[in-house]
Enzyme design. Sequence first.
Site, mmCIF file in Angstrom:
data_model
loop_
_atom_site.group_PDB
_atom_site.id
_atom_site.type_symbol
_atom_site.label_atom_id
_atom_site.label_comp_id
_atom_site.label_asym_id
_atom_site.label_seq_id
_atom_site.Cartn_x
_atom_site.Cartn_y
_atom_site.Cartn_z
ATOM 1 C CD GLU A 75 -3.024 2.767 -5.864
ATOM 2 O OE1 GLU A 75 -3.639 1.770 -5.464
ATOM 3 O OE2 GLU A 75 -1.807 2.751 -6.104
ATOM 4 C CG ASP A 87 1.978 -2.940 -8.307
ATOM 5 O OD1 ASP A 87 1.938 -2.667 -9.522
ATOM 6 O OD2 ASP A 87 1.099 -3.630 -7.735
ATOM 7 N NE ARG A 124 -4.163 -1.590 -0.034
ATOM 8 C CZ ARG A 124 -4.171 -2.638 -0.843
ATOM 9 N NH1 ARG A 124 -3.124 -2.887 -1.606
ATOM 10 N NH2 ARG A 124 -5.217 -3.431 -0.893
ATOM 11 C CG HIS A 158 -2.736 -1.470 -7.006
ATOM 12 N ND1 HIS A 158 -3.126 -0.679 -5.958
ATOM 13 C CD2 HIS A 158 -2.760 -2.741 -6.530
ATOM 14 C CE1 HIS A 158 -3.379 -1.424 -4.903
ATOM 15 N NE2 HIS A 158 -3.162 -2.687 -5.227
#
Length: 328
Positions: free
Chosen positions: A261, A256, A232, A293
Amino acid sequence: MNIIAYAVRPDEIDAINKYATLLNLHVEVVSEPLSATTVDNAKGFDGVIFLGLCDVNRSVLSSLNQMGIKYIASRSAGYNNVDMKAADEFGIKVSNATYSPHCVADFAVMMILMSIRKLKPMMKRNDAHDYALEGLQGKEMKNLTIGVLGTGRIGAQTAHNLSGFGCKILGYDIFPNNDLYSILTYVDLETFMRECDVITIHAPLLHSTKHIINRDSLSLTKPGVVIVNCARAELIDTDALIEFIESGHIGAAALDVFPDEVGIIHKDNRMNLVNNHRLSILNSHHNVLITPHAAFYTDQAVSDMVEVSLRSIKSFLETGTSHWEVRP
């Protein structure tokens, strides 16, 4: 049992059809995310499943409560997009999804390898027909100390993956995993930050873990440290991360996940204005890898997430409980 599924991607349809038939559920598919503007679509349904990009805030939960919907299930592992306090107040039970840990663990190791072998600048140079070696010398895994921050299912699998490279592995977790003592050494957080050449983050986002990577902890790290985050974004103080990247202290970062986001990831934004200053800064650096992600995104994981969410809703409706229930 009538279920509505929000934010459904095309790649989820086969799994939804498969498990709806297997579990004798009727599932209505909606491509739009669950939000205050789409929640009315849930009228007449017994339960709701959704993805982590949905904003399940107090207003949405209040509307679901007024419709008599008491069970919702995320098809994502994280549930920080759900106002859990409001859900508890409205008596709405919430569950999250579990899925194969191999997807994220494999991805994390890939990100480590790409970072220490400087794949981003190498590939960008190749696109311009620059095949020089200058500035591209990398490092070998066996010579590094790699730290796994958070050793739950995904962190544990990451450690197992890394063990095959012959590197020294350190772990940090307030709840050590007894099954990992043969492949890693647990240390306190200060020692962890001081000794690792690479840090890969796999902790859950809790009040106690928010910004666990910050200016103070980064100041303890070795020059040239590599930071990998497939968990996260809020586990890292991104402003501090940028500061240490731009000072040259951080050798590489592979992320990632990134701040704010939602609304950007999992969308084609080529013709849109992407208003995320931190993302723009991070993307501008040759030693920073950004992915959307996507560490979870394998055929197995997608199937697992759909299956778990539908089994969870069915269990809620039949028994009032679910093995995957999460609480505030």
